[in-house]
Design a protein around this motif. Structure first.
Motif, PDB file in Angstrom:
ATOM      1  N   LEU A   4      24.562 -34.458 -59.391  1.00  0.00           N
ATOM      2  CA  LEU A   4      23.670 -33.454 -58.827  1.00  0.00           C
ATOM      3  C   LEU A   4      24.370 -32.107 -58.662  1.00  0.00           C
ATOM      4  CD1 LEU A   4      20.816 -32.966 -57.665  1.00  0.00           C
ATOM      5  CD2 LEU A   4      21.757 -33.465 -55.414  1.00  0.00           C
ATOM      6  N   ARG A   5      25.656 -32.122 -58.373  1.00  0.00           N
ATOM      7  CA  ARG A   5      26.371 -30.866 -58.113  1.00  0.00           C
ATOM      8  C   ARG A   5      26.441 -29.980 -59.354  1.00  0.00           C
ATOM      9  NH1 ARG A   5      31.284 -31.286 -60.370  1.00  0.00           N
ATOM     10  NH2 ARG A   5      32.148 -33.379 -60.762  1.00  0.00           N
ATOM     11  N   LYS A  35      17.940 -34.661 -48.445  1.00  0.00           N
ATOM     12  CA  LYS A  35      19.369 -34.776 -48.734  1.00  0.00           C
ATOM     13  C   LYS A  35      19.762 -33.827 -49.864  1.00  0.00           C
ATOM     14  CE  LYS A  35      19.969 -39.583 -47.230  1.00  0.00           C
ATOM     15  NZ  LYS A  35      20.195 -40.991 -47.682  1.00  0.00           N
ATOM     16  N   VAL A  36      18.904 -33.718 -50.880  1.00  0.00           N
ATOM     17  CA  VAL A  36      19.159 -32.788 -51.986  1.00  0.00           C
ATOM     18  C   VAL A  36      19.250 -31.362 -51.457  1.00  0.00           C
ATOM     19  CG1 VAL A  36      18.097 -31.731 -54.018  1.00  0.00           C
ATOM     20  CG2 VAL A  36      18.177 -34.209 -53.816  1.00  0.00           C
ATOM     21  N   GLY A  40      22.539 -27.920 -50.857  1.00  0.00           N
ATOM     22  CA  GLY A  40      22.427 -26.560 -51.367  1.00  0.00           C
ATOM     23  C   GLY A  40      21.649 -26.454 -52.653  1.00  0.00           C
ATOM     24  N   VAL A  41      21.254 -27.595 -53.235  1.00  0.00           N
ATOM     25  CA  VAL A  41      20.446 -27.599 -54.454  1.00  0.00           C
ATOM     26  C   VAL A  41      18.994 -27.282 -54.078  1.00  0.00           C
ATOM     27  CG1 VAL A  41      19.578 -29.013 -56.353  1.00  0.00           C
ATOM     28  CG2 VAL A  41      21.972 -29.198 -55.653  1.00  0.00           C
ATOM     29  N   GLN A  42      18.388 -26.331 -54.785  1.00  0.00           N
ATOM     30  CA  GLN A  42      17.037 -25.872 -54.466  1.00  0.00           C
ATOM     31  C   GLN A  42      15.992 -26.885 -54.934  1.00  0.00           C
ATOM     32  OE1 GLN A  42      16.054 -22.126 -53.487  1.00  0.00           O
ATOM     33  NE2 GLN A  42      14.600 -23.582 -52.653  1.00  0.00           N
TER      34      GLN A  42
END
Length: 277
Positions: A4-5, A35-36, A40-42
């Motif tokens: 995911l990062r 959690k996503v 910091g993931v939009q």
């Protein structure tokens, strides 16, 4: 499967993908999306639904920042939070295209809806049309105004026009043949077809929205299930089709989830992406 990062955003179709068959966000899906966002993931919503219909899901998510949303299958993009929405992009049909579409719907006896950013209106001709329209309203999660004629609304061209369809794929193909060249993009959907401006689709508007947000579309992982997700999954850095997706979408996706929307596919996929390497 990338971690995911390596992504800056997750783009999510709603019906048939993030929502279950009851059109609900399950507790597992809500937890995964929160959690996503916390990493910091939009989180981006990308749906054929009207902007008004997205508000309830954004409120349920309860994320700490406004949620970018591609609505009307790409005819509109906005930032949505508990206070309302801020429209970032809007690309509607021309008057001449809307006239051609309404004429086709009249000639074919298709019950059409005239969709604008503030709401939609329909002019059902029979009780059967009205009953069918109510099922469509339940699918979209919003009521439409009833008017005598959609032709009276042409002073404000629509973002899109929809028409109820017993055979969405067949009626979409028929409409494409009847329309003037380049007049509209016709998309087959769950129980209807949609007429959008010729250059408008979820993928193109997602790309434009990403530019507004300071990122590239190839920094997005996208999830979908239907024909209207084709361009979005093709343009995204990684496109994931649901197990319940149309076969044509599975062909353009980078991979196919082993789970359906009723098996919390989006939540399961995000949980795997959140796992430490």
């Amino acid at each position: 499967m990338r971690a995911l990062r390596t992504f800056r955003a997750v783009a999510l179709d709603l019906d048939g993908t993030t929502l279950n068959s009851s059109h609900a966000l399950t507790p597992r899906t809500l937890a995964a999306l929160r959690k996503v966002e916390a990493t910091g993931v939009q989180v981006i919503l990308a749906t054929g639904r009207p902007l008004i219909s997205v508000q309830a899901y954004v409120e349920q998510l309860g994320l700490p920042r406004p949620v970018p949303a591609v609505c009307f299958n790409g005819a509109c993009a906005a930032l949505v939070d508990g206070a309302g929405e801020k429209i970032l992009l809007s690309r509607g049909l021309s008057r001449s295209a809307a006239e051609s579409i309404l004429q086709i719907c009249d000639d074919r006896g298709w019950c059409a809806s005239y969709c604008q950013s503030h709401g939609s209106a329909a002019a059902p001709k029979t009780e059967a049309d009205d009953g069918w329209l109510k099922k469509f309203e339940a699918l979209e999660g919003m009521q439409q105004a009833r008017v005598a004629s959609l032709w009276e609304m042409l002073d404000e061209p629509p973002l899109k026009v929809t028409a109820l369809a017993a055979d969405p794929r067949g009626q979409a193909a028929e409409a494409r043949k009847l329309l003037p060249p380049g007049a509209a993009n016709v998309v087959a959907a769950e129980m209807h077809i949609e007429f959008l401006p010729a250059d408008v689709n979820k993928g193109d508007t997602l790309q434009r929205l990403c530019s507004e947000l300071g990122m590239k579309v190839d920094e997005v992982i996208a999830f979908g299930d239907n024909f209207n997700d084709m361009e979005m999954l093709s343009l995204a850095g990684e496109g994931v089709a649901m197990q319940n997706a149309k076969e044509e979408l599975k062909q353009v996706a980078n991979r196919v989830s082993p789970w359906t929307n009723d098996q919390d596919a989006v939540a399961r996929e995000l949980e795997l992406l959140l796992e430490p390497e």
